[in-house]
Motif scaffolding. Structure first.
Motif, mmCIF file in Angstrom:
data_model
loop_
_atom_site.group_PDB
_atom_site.id
_atom_site.type_symbol
_atom_site.label_atom_id
_atom_site.label_comp_id
_atom_site.label_asym_id
_atom_site.label_seq_id
_atom_site.Cartn_x
_atom_site.Cartn_y
_atom_site.Cartn_z
ATOM 1 N N SER A 58 0.843 -1.203 0.000
ATOM 2 C CA SER A 58 0.000 0.000 0.000
ATOM 3 C C SER A 58 0.879 1.253 0.000
ATOM 4 C CB SER A 58 -0.911 0.000 1.223
ATOM 5 O OG SER A 58 -0.124 -0.142 2.393
ATOM 6 N N ILE A 59 0.441 2.237 -0.774
ATOM 7 C CA ILE A 59 1.211 3.485 -0.899
ATOM 8 C C ILE A 59 0.244 4.656 -0.791
ATOM 9 C CG2 ILE A 59 2.716 4.867 -2.417
ATOM 10 C CD1 ILE A 59 3.484 2.282 -3.876
ATOM 11 N N VAL B 138 -0.020 8.489 -1.830
ATOM 12 C CA VAL B 138 0.588 9.566 -2.631
ATOM 13 C C VAL B 138 -0.111 10.847 -2.195
ATOM 14 C CG1 VAL B 138 0.905 10.492 -4.962
ATOM 15 C CG2 VAL B 138 1.096 8.026 -4.564
ATOM 16 N N LEU C 143 0.750 9.974 -9.778
ATOM 17 C CA LEU C 143 -0.126 8.934 -9.227
ATOM 18 C C LEU C 143 -0.318 7.798 -10.237
ATOM 19 C CD1 LEU C 143 -2.094 7.998 -6.976
ATOM 20 C CD2 LEU C 143 -3.892 9.235 -8.197
ATOM 21 N N ILE D 26 2.891 5.773 -10.570
ATOM 22 C CA ILE D 26 3.189 4.967 -9.378
ATOM 23 C C ILE D 26 2.248 3.751 -9.364
ATOM 24 C CG2 ILE D 26 3.021 4.987 -6.838
ATOM 25 C CD1 ILE D 26 4.124 7.946 -7.074
ATOM 26 N N ARG D 27 0.989 3.984 -9.724
ATOM 27 C CA ARG D 27 0.043 2.843 -9.815
ATOM 28 C C ARG D 27 0.526 1.827 -10.852
ATOM 29 N NH1 ARG D 27 -5.415 6.244 -8.933
ATOM 30 N NH2 ARG D 27 -5.604 5.761 -6.730
ATOM 31 N N ASN E 68 -2.249 -1.170 -3.182
ATOM 32 C CA ASN E 68 -3.360 -0.230 -3.050
ATOM 33 C C ASN E 68 -2.740 1.167 -2.965
ATOM 34 O OD1 ASN E 68 -5.593 1.224 -2.413
ATOM 35 N ND2 ASN E 68 -5.780 0.433 -0.315
ATOM 36 N N VAL E 69 -2.892 1.939 -4.026
ATOM 37 C CA VAL E 69 -2.269 3.276 -4.061
ATOM 38 C C VAL E 69 -3.370 4.315 -3.926
ATOM 39 C CG1 VAL E 69 -0.777 4.847 -5.346
ATOM 40 C CG2 VAL E 69 -0.468 2.372 -5.606
ATOM 41 N N GLN E 70 -3.307 5.080 -2.828
ATOM 42 C CA GLN E 70 -4.350 6.090 -2.589
ATOM 43 C C GLN E 70 -3.767 7.485 -2.730
ATOM 44 O OE1 GLN E 70 -6.492 5.421 1.223
ATOM 45 N NE2 GLN E 70 -5.107 3.679 1.386
ATOM 46 N N THR F 293 -0.670 3.068 5.411
ATOM 47 C CA THR F 293 0.015 2.480 4.252
ATOM 48 C C THR F 293 1.457 2.094 4.582
ATOM 49 O OG1 THR F 293 0.588 4.703 3.512
ATOM 50 C CG2 THR F 293 -1.366 3.725 2.527
#
Ligand code: BGC
Length: 751
Positions: free
Chosen positions: A394-395, A397, A444, A447-448, A455-457, A474
């Motif tokens: 998980s990241i 941003v 974003l 990075i995704r 899970n990149v939020q 994250t």
């Protein structure tokens, strides 16, 4: 100037332009094509030297024709418009050609990090990473590619001259144009601009290096009088120009707005004639910055060849002065000769530009490659980076509109983004003067793409508590922050604006794996430096910034850039803790329709004294024993390097050889830096950069590197003798990977 005023001016200027066009197009359509070049004239023989060809043309020219080449055709707000300006291709400057003699007009465009005004002209340009990012690559081949791309896109858009090539040294790190320049060291900046201009002129476009000289702050730039001793000037700011001009044989030099030691730069005999044309033997022409001409006879005698943007002093006034015997024919002929020989030398007469489609894809590739070489890894505790896509689940941003774009630098350098400003609704984006323009390159998204299983939020960072909460949940938090800069202003401070320092501190407190990506034009202060695990200085990252940054974050690219300027700990450590501001009489009033008259006739001077002299950038911190946040020449890699076997061979051009070894487990490129200390009698700061080499090394590989040092880089400038002087005595040669990490040292006696 407020943004409202600027926008009003802009709208007014567009309206005026439209009306002028509507009235004049039918008239001008009857004129012969002014862009036409060539013909069967004897000077079209390409086997003749440019000077010979220029002399042949000058002989055929009438006085009126000569005067035509010595000025531009106007710009609303800065100089009345000539009807002939409608022949302009839409750039900042247009000079009417002499079709009878096969001499084309000069179509000038700003092009600092890409071709300007493409939006207004219905065109497209690649935004390269800002110039300072190019300098951070320390890679002269990258510099060449930077210039070549701009040259190609200028030609594709019908221009035959750039107004790029900014090289003012970072004496004042809050200068709003720091992003357009090449850092604080004259050898790095000079060599880099030399490569950029070589690449550009190879495309048959007239090159330009600016702003000559010492236009090191924007505040009060049209009025300020810069005081500096001549030795310091020659060894710092002017040395950068000297190197750049000689390396590239650049065709044009733009003199700056400010005064230097009492005289405006564009009528400064010492700068234009004594130093540039005599000492450096510059063969090209000097054009004024826009509205930087202030006289006819004085400027002409001092060595100004061409007025921009109009003909306030170099049109009828100049003709009258010639007819009255106040300006000699020989002086006029010299100005004209310089312009013509530059046109022949760069090939714009033999190979005029033809409009075509800009190579968008090719541009993206170059822009991305330069950002990958220019982004500086400043901190990487516990090998936080590169991120391992297989292990990160998980990241977060956070901040700086990282969902949609990356910011760019403003002013006359501004490149227009496709589709408009990324933070506005589609189609609504405009690039008015000093708007903050975000390019549609989404970190974003990339990075995704790099971490498809994670899970990149995204969180905008506006609500800091919410951002910290996302970060807490994250594995890794990546905070994007920005510091916007533009021509026409200086930064209020080196601190990140809009509470971004607090945002970083809150996120870092919530997540021990916090990475900060900085989008800035130069140095920023970092009160949170000890709280985050990694920092990447991405600068203004250009059209493909997000792809490049993601490649560095995830290790597809091993960072190899080094800082071209010092990051100080605080503004209190700068040579001038505050920027000297102009009084009201020293600021042009853009609300008045004849603002150009105020500028032209001269605003009240105010004084800025560079009493730090030759202690620019790291030379200041070294000499004053001031610790810094990140030193000049510093930058980390995902591998490590070691240095050994230093040998210095004395001689006219001392040669420094040494071995660099990649001691880590992945390939990389190391910028090896060579510094020298001068004998005590020279009374110089402790060290200066005298050479560098970027070396590619596979894991475990070792290479011998050899750097030849130009004797000038070891010399001092003797003002009494007006000459560079290599003092006899002991010179310390130091080699390593940063100005503060120089493991190899050898003292050599030179005489
Ligand atoms: C800037 C120059 C630029 C010129 C033309 C001036 O305001 O200082 O760098 O080339 O405008 O746009």
């Amino acid at each position: 100037m407020s943004e409202d005023t600027i926008m009003l001016l802009h709208v007014r200027s567009l309206l005026n332009r439209f009306i002028t066009l509507a009235i004049l197009i039918p008239v001008v359509a009857l004129l012969p094509s002014l862009a036409q070049s060539g013909g069967n004239h004897p000077w079209m023989n390409t086997s003749l030297a440019p000077d010979e060809r220029a002399s042949m043309v000058v002989k055929e020219m009438t006085l009126d024709e000569k005067i035509t080449l010595l000025h531009g055709t106007g710009m609303k707000g800065l100089s009345p418009m000539s009807p002939l300006a409608v022949q302009s291709d839409g750039g900042a400057g247009y000079v009417v050609g002499i079709p009878r003699l096969g001499i084309p007009g000069i179509q000038m465009s700003d092009a600092a990090y890409g071709v300007r005004s493409s939006g207004e002209n219905g065109r497209y340009s690649t935004a390269l990473p800002s110039d300072v990012a190019g300098a951070a690559s320390w890679d002269l081949e990258a510099g060449y590619q930077y210039g070549a791309l701009i040259g190609r896109e200028l030609r594709a858009q019908g221009y035959n001259m750039t107004l790029g090539g900014g090289i003012n040294l970072t004496r004042e790190p809050r200068n709003g144009r720091t992003f357009e320049y090449l850092g604080e060291d004259p050898v790095l900046a000079g060599k880099m601009v030399g490569s950029v201009m070589k690449g550009l002129q190879a495309q048959h476009v007239i090159g330009d290096i600016k702003h000559y000289a010492l236009n090191d702050q924007e505040s009060g730039r049209n009025a300020v009088n810069v005081n500096i001793d001549k030795r310091s000037a020659r060894e710092s700011d002017l040395l950068a120009f000297e190197i750049g001009i000689k390396e590239s044989d650049v065709a044009a030099v733009m003199c700056s707005y400010n005064r230097v030691n009492g005289d405006y730069a564009c009528e400064n005999q010492w700068l234009l004639t004594d130093v540039l044309k005599k000492d450096w033997n510059f063969k090209g022409f000097v054009l004024s910055d826009w509205g930087g001409t202030h006289s006819t006879e004085k400027a002409s005698a001092a060595g100004l060849d061409h007025e921009e943007p109009g003909e306030l002093f170099y049109g009828p006034e100049l003709k009258n002065a010639v007819e009255a015997g106040k300006v000699s024919q020989a002086e006029i002929d010299d100005h004209v000769h310089r312009i013509l020989r530059s046109m022949f030398a760069t090939g714009v007469i033999d190979d005029p530009p033809r409009k075509s489609v800009v190579d968008v894809m090719g541009g993206f590739e170059v822009a991305q490659a330069i950002e990958e070489q220019g982004a500086v890894l400043l901190k990487n505790d516990n090998a936080q980076l590169p991120l391992d896509a297989a292990k990160v689940h998980s990241i977060a941003v956070i901040g700086a509109h990282a969902d949609v774009g990356m910011i760019s630098g403003g002013g006359s350098a501004q490149v227009d983004p496709p589709g408009g400003n990324a933070i506005m609704p589609p189609g609504k984006g405009n690039t008015y003067w000093q708007y903050h323009i975000w390019f549609p390159t989404s970190p974003l998204k990339w990075i995704r793409a790099k971490a498809p299983g994670a899970n990149v939020q995204f969180n905008s960072g506006e609500d800091q508590a919410a951002a910290a909460a996302v970060a807490k949940s994250t594995d890794v938090a990546i905070v994007f922050v920005h510091q916007w800069e533009s021509e026409g202003m200086d930064l209020a401070s080196l601190a990140l604006p809009d509470h971004q320092d607090e945002l970083i501190a809150k996120v870092a407190a919530a997540n021990p794996h916090t990475v900060v990506v900085i989008e800035s034009g130069g140095a920023v202060t970092m009160p949170w430096v000890g709280q985050v695990s990694a920092i990447l200085e991405a600068w203004y990252a250009g059209s493909r910034g997000s792809d490049a940054v993601a490649n560095v974050l995830f290790g597809d690219v091993n960072p190899s850039a080094k800082l071209p300027l010092t990051f100080p700990r605080s503004e209190a450590d700068l040579p001038h803790p505050t920027v000297v501001k102009p009084g009201p009489d020293s600021i042009p009033n853009y609300r008045q329709h004849d603002v150009w008259k105020q500028i032209a006739t001269g605003l009240a001077p105010f004084q800025v004294t560079y009493n730090e002299g030759l202690k620019v950038g790291y030379k200041w911190y070294d000499a004053e024993n001031k610790p810094v946040l990140f030193p000049f020449g510093f930058g980390l890699s995902y591998t490590t390097y070691s240095y050994s076997n230093l040998k210095v061979t004395a001689g006219k051009n001392p040669r420094v050889t040494f071995r660099v070894t990649n001691t880590g487990s992945r390939a990389g490129a190391e910028v090896a830096e060579v510094y020298a200390s001068l004998p005590a009698a020279a009374a110089e700061p402790p060290k200066r950069l005298v050479g560098f080499s970027k070396v590619e090394l596979k894991a475990g590989e070792s290479k011998e590197v050899s750097v030849e040092v130009h004797p000038k880089y070891l010399s001092i400038f003797n003002v009494d003798q007006n000459a560079w002087q290599l003092l006899p005595g002991d010179y310390g040669f130091m080699v390593g990977g940063s100005s503060q990490d120089l493991p190899l040292k050898q003292t050599v006696s030179l005489k």
